[in-house]
Each structure stands twice: as C-alpha cells, then as structure tokens.
Scaffold this active site. Structure first.
Site, short mmCIF file in Angstrom:
data_model
loop_
_atom_site.label_atom_id
_atom_site.label_comp_id
_atom_site.label_asym_id
_atom_site.label_seq_id
_atom_site.Cartn_x
_atom_site.Cartn_y
_atom_site.Cartn_z
N SER A 146 -111.48 -42.95 37.83
CA SER A 146 -110.70 -43.73 38.80
C SER A 146 -111.67 -44.45 39.72
O SER A 146 -112.83 -44.03 39.87
CB SER A 146 -109.82 -42.79 39.62
OG SER A 146 -109.25 -43.44 40.74
N TYR A 199 -108.57 -35.22 45.10
CA TYR A 199 -108.60 -36.16 43.98
C TYR A 199 -109.90 -36.96 43.99
O TYR A 199 -110.55 -37.13 42.94
CB TYR A 199 -107.39 -37.08 44.06
CG TYR A 199 -107.24 -38.03 42.89
CD1 TYR A 199 -106.78 -37.57 41.67
CD2 TYR A 199 -107.54 -39.38 43.03
CE1 TYR A 199 -106.63 -38.45 40.60
CE2 TYR A 199 -107.38 -40.27 41.97
CZ TYR A 199 -106.93 -39.80 40.75
OH TYR A 199 -106.79 -40.66 39.70
#
Length: 251
Positions: free
Chosen positions: A135, A148
């Site tokens: 990501s 995250y």
C-alpha cells in the site's frame, strides 16, 4: 508468464480476485485461498484455471497444508502473490492491543507465512516471482491507521530483505503499493467515515479520492496489470522495488 502455477491469497474478492482471474486469463493455473469457501468457489466458477482452497494466512500449519495440497495437484508454485489484508481505523491512543496484533498478523505475518514455503524451492529452481500487495501506507504515514501503516511498512521491508537474499537466484521479489482501490474494502472504509463523522457518503468518498492527484480511485485491474508485468519475462531485472500505483500520490 514465468510459471504455470500461481498462488494468490485473499483471492475470493477485491484485488485478489482480479489478480487471480488476470493470471488465469494469461494461461496460468491459479490457486486462490481465503477463509470463505463460498467466495472462493464463486471466483473459481469464473475460470476453469482457478482453484480455491480454504486457508488462513495467519496460521503456519494451514499454509503448509495449502502448499502440500495445491502443489501435489498442479505442481510447484512459480508465482506467489501475497495479497490478503485487512484494515481498521482508530486513533493510536485508542487502538487496542488485540486490534494491533490482528492487523499485523494478517497483513505482515500473513505475508511472511504466504511466501516462506516457496523460498527454498524457488531458489533451488533458480526461477520464481514473489509479489506483495502492500500500500502507499507502506511508503508514507497516515493518521488513525497506525497498525496498518506499521504492517505495510513491514511488508515493504520484508520484500526488500527477501530481494537481497534471492537476488543471485533468478527469483524476483517486489511489492505493489496502491492508493485507495475501488473495492468492497474501500466501501467499508467509507462506511466507517460516515458512521464516525456524520458526513454524507459522497463527501466521504471525495475526501479519500482527494489524496490521489489524478482525482480518482485506482481500479483493481490496474493492480492486476502491474502484477502480470512483474511476473513476465520482461520484468526479470526488476526486483526489490516498491511500485507505487497511486496516481502520483507518492514518488
């Protein structure tokens, strides 16, 4: 493609489903895994080269069994795509230890357990492609998603370490780092924003879309196309790279 058998984790939906179908469309036999058998079966029904196995990326024994079962049926994995992931949202000060551990277990430890069984065999064959779906959160910081961000930075670090270990073997290791991708996971994120802030759905979508300089969400097939290229012979010299697919959000 560099191989005839691929593993895609989290292949029952979203980006994983799109990657699996793209690989199958290129002539690759694809094993997908996830925790929901019905989702896997639905994807497998879309292409006869896709085969579903229920497995949990956070459980080493489960992943070992997956490898044994799938490779006995269709040969060794020459492509491994570590895609399974999850995300939550909370201020760091209110993040519970359980939430922290779960996020790292799925995103980081799950990525390690996905690729670990393939490493020695790929090195021995002197061929293989490993692709992590990370990501832009693995390249920069974001508020309210500390676990995250930490996990995806860890995935990028894991990728770079493995690339160094395997660089003499012909095995390439890379990461694809998307910004917000238009999937069910994105819709869940939008729902959380609406719930916590009282914004309208359109406002929440616009706030996330604004992070992409192109003013749009990345599409799953753009991620799949990047993966297919990384798995091609033309990408044989590309390894150790975190490829941002983000409309210019990161450089």
């Amino acid at each position: 493609m560099t191989a005839c058998h691929a593993l895609v984790t989290g292949g029952g939906s979203g980006v994983g489903r799109t990657i699996a179908l793209a690989l199958a469309g290129a002539g690759v036999e694809v094993t997908i895994c996830g925790r929901r058998e019905a989702q896997l079966a639905a994807v497998a029904a879309e292409n006869e080269r896709v085969h579903g196995i229920v497995a949990d990326v956070t459980d080493e024994a489960s992943m070992t069994k997956l490898y044994e079962t799938a490779e006995a049926a269709r040969g060794p994995f020459g492509i491994v795509v570590a895609n399974a992931g999850m995300a939550g949202s909370a201020p760091a000060a209110k993040t519970t230890l359980a939430d922290w551990r779960r996020t790292l277990d799925v995103n980081l430890t799950g990525s390690f357990l996905t690729v670990k069984p393939a490493l020695a065999a790929m090195a021995a064959r002197k061929s293989g492609r490993i692709v992590f779906i990370a990501s832009v959160a693995g390249l920069k910081g974001f508020g309210y998603v500390a676990p995250y961000v930490a996990a995806k930075h860890g995935v990028v670090g894991l990728m770079r370490a493995l690339a160094v270990e395997l660089v003499k073997t012909g095995v390439t290791v890379n990461a694809v780092c998307p910004s917000f991708v238009e999937t069910d996971m994105l819709e869940e994120s939008i729902g959380r924003i609406v719930e916590k802030t009282g914004r309208r759905v359109e406002e929440a979508r616009a706030s996330l879309m604004a992070s992409n300089p192109q003013g749009r969400f990345v599409q799953p097939d753009e991620i799949a196309a990047t993966v297919l290229w990384l798995c091609s012979e033309g990408a044989a010299s590309v390894t150790g790279q975190a490829i941002s697919v983000s409309g210019g959000e990161t450089w």
